[in-house]
Write a protein that holds these residues in place. Structure first.
Motif, PDB file in Angstrom:
ATOM      1  N   GLY A 104     -20.596 -17.576 -30.940  1.00 28.81           N
ATOM      2  CA  GLY A 104     -19.463 -17.005 -30.224  1.00 28.81           C
ATOM      3  C   GLY A 104     -18.931 -15.740 -30.848  1.00 28.81           C
ATOM      4  N   ARG A 105     -19.720 -15.141 -31.740  1.00 19.38           N
ATOM      5  CA  ARG A 105     -19.294 -13.895 -32.390  1.00 19.38           C
ATOM      6  C   ARG A 105     -19.656 -12.697 -31.513  1.00 19.38           C
ATOM      7  N   ILE A 106     -18.682 -11.824 -31.314  1.00 24.54           N
ATOM      8  CA  ILE A 106     -18.933 -10.561 -30.611  1.00 24.54           C
ATOM      9  C   ILE A 106     -19.217  -9.507 -31.667  1.00 24.54           C
ATOM     10  N   ARG A 107     -20.464  -9.092 -31.771  1.00 25.32           N
ATOM     11  CA  ARG A 107     -20.811  -8.079 -32.772  1.00 25.32           C
ATOM     12  C   ARG A 107     -20.226  -6.727 -32.395  1.00 25.32           C
ATOM     13  N   SER A 108     -20.334  -6.397 -31.129  1.00 22.43           N
ATOM     14  CA  SER A 108     -19.721  -5.157 -30.644  1.00 22.43           C
ATOM     15  C   SER A 108     -19.586  -5.252 -29.137  1.00 22.43           C
ATOM     16  N   SER A 109     -18.548  -4.617 -28.621  1.00 26.28           N
ATOM     17  CA  SER A 109     -18.334  -4.564 -27.179  1.00 26.28           C
ATOM     18  C   SER A 109     -17.569  -3.293 -26.857  1.00 26.28           C
ATOM     19  N   PRO A 110     -17.930  -2.615 -25.766  1.00 24.05           N
ATOM     20  CA  PRO A 110     -17.224  -1.381 -25.414  1.00 24.05           C
ATOM     21  C   PRO A 110     -15.783  -1.610 -24.986  1.00 24.05           C
ATOM     22  N   VAL A 111     -15.403  -2.869 -24.685  1.00 25.33           N
ATOM     23  CA  VAL A 111     -14.028  -3.123 -24.264  1.00 25.33           C
ATOM     24  C   VAL A 111     -13.127  -3.511 -25.435  1.00 25.33           C
ATOM     25  N   LEU A 112     -13.696  -3.600 -26.640  1.00 24.96           N
ATOM     26  CA  LEU A 112     -12.925  -4.015 -27.807  1.00 24.96           C
ATOM     27  C   LEU A 112     -12.881  -2.915 -28.860  1.00 24.96           C
TER      28      LEU A 112
ATOM     29  N   PRO B 192     -19.291  -7.598 -21.867  1.00 26.24           N
ATOM     30  CA  PRO B 192     -20.364  -6.657 -22.193  1.00 26.24           C
ATOM     31  C   PRO B 192     -20.489  -6.496 -23.701  1.00 26.24           C
ATOM     32  N   GLY B 193     -21.695  -6.196 -24.163  1.00 26.07           N
ATOM     33  CA  GLY B 193     -21.888  -5.931 -25.583  1.00 26.07           C
ATOM     34  C   GLY B 193     -22.946  -6.805 -26.210  1.00 26.07           C
ATOM     35  N   VAL B 194     -22.980  -6.795 -27.526  1.00 26.01           N
ATOM     36  CA  VAL B 194     -23.944  -7.577 -28.303  1.00 26.01           C
ATOM     37  C   VAL B 194     -23.227  -8.825 -28.805  1.00 26.01           C
ATOM     38  N   ILE B 195     -23.667  -9.981 -28.342  1.00 27.12           N
ATOM     39  CA  ILE B 195     -22.954 -11.234 -28.565  1.00 27.12           C
ATOM     40  C   ILE B 195     -23.919 -12.294 -29.081  1.00 27.12           C
ATOM     41  N   GLU B 196     -23.463 -13.064 -30.071  1.00 26.38           N
ATOM     42  CA  GLU B 196     -24.231 -14.202 -30.574  1.00 26.38           C
ATOM     43  C   GLU B 196     -23.790 -15.448 -29.810  1.00 26.38           C
TER      44      GLU B 196
ATOM     45  N   LEU C  16      -8.099 -10.118 -11.412  1.00 29.10           N
ATOM     46  CA  LEU C  16      -6.970  -9.387 -11.976  1.00 29.10           C
ATOM     47  C   LEU C  16      -7.410  -7.965 -12.308  1.00 29.10           C
ATOM     48  N   PRO C  17      -6.929  -6.977 -11.557  1.00 29.52           N
ATOM     49  CA  PRO C  17      -7.291  -5.580 -11.851  1.00 29.52           C
ATOM     50  C   PRO C  17      -6.459  -5.035 -13.008  1.00 29.52           C
ATOM     51  N   ILE C  18      -6.775  -5.489 -14.203  1.00 29.98           N
ATOM     52  CA  ILE C  18      -6.014  -5.132 -15.400  1.00 29.98           C
ATOM     53  C   ILE C  18      -6.913  -4.351 -16.351  1.00 29.98           C
ATOM     54  N   ARG C  19      -6.437  -3.209 -16.808  1.00 32.39           N
ATOM     55  CA  ARG C  19      -7.214  -2.403 -17.745  1.00 32.39           C
ATOM     56  C   ARG C  19      -7.015  -2.949 -19.160  1.00 32.39           C
ATOM     57  N   ILE C  20      -8.083  -3.524 -19.726  1.00 29.05           N
ATOM     58  CA  ILE C  20      -8.003  -4.071 -21.077  1.00 29.05           C
ATOM     59  C   ILE C  20      -8.742  -3.216 -22.088  1.00 29.05           C
ATOM     60  N   ASP C  21      -9.394  -2.169 -21.611  1.00 30.71           N
ATOM     61  CA  ASP C  21     -10.225  -1.330 -22.470  1.00 30.71           C
ATOM     62  C   ASP C  21      -9.454  -0.843 -23.705  1.00 30.71           C
ATOM     63  N   ARG C  22      -9.943  -1.241 -24.885  1.00 30.25           N
ATOM     64  CA  ARG C  22      -9.410  -0.796 -26.172  1.00 30.25           C
ATOM     65  C   ARG C  22      -7.998  -1.314 -26.478  1.00 30.25           C
ATOM     66  N   GLN C  23      -7.563  -2.333 -25.762  1.00 28.33           N
ATOM     67  CA  GLN C  23      -6.309  -2.985 -26.130  1.00 28.33           C
ATOM     68  C   GLN C  23      -6.528  -3.785 -27.420  1.00 28.33           C
ATOM     69  N   PRO C  24      -5.460  -4.075 -28.171  1.00 26.90           N
ATOM     70  CA  PRO C  24      -5.611  -4.938 -29.344  1.00 26.90           C
ATOM     71  C   PRO C  24      -6.191  -6.289 -28.942  1.00 26.90           C
ATOM     72  N   ILE C  25      -6.972  -6.900 -29.819  1.00 31.87           N
ATOM     73  CA  ILE C  25      -7.662  -8.146 -29.474  1.00 31.87           C
ATOM     74  C   ILE C  25      -6.681  -9.243 -29.112  1.00 31.87           C
ATOM     75  N   GLY C  26      -5.515  -9.261 -29.748  1.00 30.48           N
ATOM     76  CA  GLY C  26      -4.515 -10.271 -29.406  1.00 30.48           C
ATOM     77  C   GLY C  26      -4.017 -10.147 -27.981  1.00 30.48           C
TER      78      GLY C  26
ATOM     79  N   ILE D  29     -16.159 -10.180 -34.151  1.00 26.38           N
ATOM     80  CA  ILE D  29     -14.999 -11.029 -33.875  1.00 26.38           C
ATOM     81  C   ILE D  29     -15.471 -12.438 -33.530  1.00 26.38           C
ATOM     82  N   ASP D  30     -14.886 -13.436 -34.172  1.00 26.68           N
ATOM     83  CA  ASP D  30     -15.177 -14.835 -33.841  1.00 26.68           C
ATOM     84  C   ASP D  30     -14.311 -15.244 -32.650  1.00 26.68           C
ATOM     85  N   PHE D  31     -14.698 -14.761 -31.489  1.00 20.75           N
ATOM     86  CA  PHE D  31     -13.849 -14.920 -30.313  1.00 20.75           C
ATOM     87  C   PHE D  31     -13.901 -16.336 -29.749  1.00 20.75           C
ATOM     88  N   ALA D  32     -15.024 -17.019 -29.892  1.00 22.59           N
ATOM     89  CA  ALA D  32     -15.121 -18.389 -29.376  1.00 22.59           C
ATOM     90  C   ALA D  32     -14.129 -19.307 -30.083  1.00 22.59           C
ATOM     91  N   ASP D  33     -14.028 -19.173 -31.400  1.00 26.51           N
ATOM     92  CA  ASP D  33     -13.076 -20.005 -32.146  1.00 26.51           C
ATOM     93  C   ASP D  33     -11.640 -19.718 -31.715  1.00 26.51           C
TER      94      ASP D  33
END
Length: 399
Positions: free
Chosen positions: A163-171, A155-159, A113-123, A176-180
């Motif tokens: 499942g926590r994303i500490r930081s990512s250039p696309v967010l 991409p980014g620093v992930i635990e 899917l060629p969709i630009r998600i860069d800096r979109q809201p997490i929802g 963020i507890d993204f796995a949950d």
């Protein structure tokens, strides 16, 4: 003397046997014993359990009815491809790629899917990922109830463990507890993994490192990632943390700290050139490196100088990594390879000039323009590895 926990040792031995069957099957029990250094009695007990759980299959080579055949047919063991289904994904700033695989890692369906998600809201990002996973699963002729695990590579620093994303250039957000969040949406266990770790495992299972137990991978995309494989397993930091190679310090002085990303990151390279309308639009759409390749071939001096400067910084970094780990192979992947010869030659030259004489020739440098599907397939391999480690019973993984 303290002995190892018997349950832990059984789990380790079981994983060792299962992974050996994956890598070398069809394979006999005697051959498994030789490769794992486990006793034939232990191998027989483990493989009997794996057969009961439906994770492996047996088949006979040879046939006593065949003229000239003697003795019993050899019983060979192999993975059962139908034992589980998983989804892997590569989530990047301007595209998402999904694959569904069977228990062996064979791809059943693919969706890009060629969709630009860069800096979109997490929802919004979560909605897009959910839609992509569901569509890819349907394309495989399955439903989410048939999927045992999902792994999303970002991409980014992930635990990895939490499942926590500490930081990512696309967010926009951090920590963020993204796995949950995604597990609740799918109703299926979901892993969040560094995309660099995912493509490292992808190359180990399907790509340029299938013959190795130890290797290093460098990913050069929107972030600079590092994957280290040791004895067939990914090395992770505390809490399963991934490594952001771009944060590596090149120079520390009273005037400030110079990090690798400021010299060799995608933004540093593309930002070195005055942007005309087409170039700026290509960057905005996530196609900056493809357009930069065209400009390099047209002898754009600004971009060539930036590519050579970035290559020199990466070559120096590679020399330091080889000094630390002495891997037999370093695989370099990512969109920055689109810059071509000025970039790659600069990496090689800086590496050769910086690596210690005692380590000359130890590490092979492999440059590979890995497909997005391989990155996603690597994320699927992360999920499969988790399943291989899980306790099972006859109804599936006990997660």
């Amino acid at each position: 003397m303290k002995t190892a926990d018997p349950e832990l040792m059984r789990a380790i031995n079981r994983l060792n046997v299962l992974d050996t069957v994956r890598r070398h099957g069809p394979i006999s029990r005697v051959e498994i014993s030789g490769r794992t250094q486990l006793s034939t009695t232990t191998v027989s007990a483990i493989t009997a359990s794996l057969l009961d759980d439906g994770l492996i299959l047996s088949r006979h080579l040879g046939d006593i009815r065949t003229e000239g055949a003697r003795g019993r047919p050899r019983v060979m063991l192999e993975l059962n491809p139908d034992a589980a289904r998983v989804v892997g994904a590569k989530i990047a700033a301007s595209r998402m790629v999904f694959v569904v695989t069977d228990f062996c890692g064979n791809v059943l369906s693919t969706l890009a899917l060629p969709i630009r998600i860069d800096r979109q809201p997490i929802g919004v990002i979560a909605d897009l990922i959910e839609d992509g996973v569901r569509r890819c699963v349907v394309d495989a002729g399955l439903s989410l109830e048939d999927v045992d695990m999902v792994c999303l590579g970002l991409p980014g620093v992930i635990e990895h463990r939490t499942g926590r994303i500490r930081s990512s250039p696309v967010l926009r957000e951090v920590n963020i507890d993204f796995a949950d969040e995604m597990t609740a949406r799918f109703g299926t266990p979901t892993i969040i993994e560094s995309d660099a770790h995912a493509v490292t495992l992808g190359h180990h299972w399907f790509g340029k490192a299938r013959d190795l137990e130890d290797m290093v991978l460098i990913s050069l995309e929107q972030t600079l990632g590092l994957g280290v494989l040791h004895r067939n397993d990914l090395f992770r930091g505390a809490g399963g943390l991934s490594h952001n190679l771009g944060d590596l310090v090149l120079v520390a002085s009273p005037e400030g700290t110079v990090r690798l990303a400021s010299q060799a990151g995608e933004n540093a390279i593309l930002g070195s050139r005055p942007a005309d309308g087409r170039f700026a639009e290509a960057i905005r759409l996530g196609r900056g490196m493809q357009h930069a390749q065209t400009l390099v071939l047209a002898q754009d001096n600004d971009l060539i100088a930036a590519a050579e400067r970035a290559g020199a910084a990466i070559g120096l970094t590679l020399a330091n990594i080889v000094t630390l780990f002495a891997p037999p192979r370093v695989i370099i992947v990512g969109s920055s390879l689109e810059l071509g010869a000025p970039f790659i030659d600069s990496i090689r030259d800086a590496y050769e000039a910086s690596v210690p004489p005692s380590l000359q020739g130890v590490a092979e440098l492999v440059f590979d323009k890995s497909s997005d599907e391989l990155w996603a397939q690597g994320a699927a391999a992360v999920a499969l590895y988790e399943l291989y480690e899980s306790p099972w019973n006859t109804t599936g993984p006990a997660l």
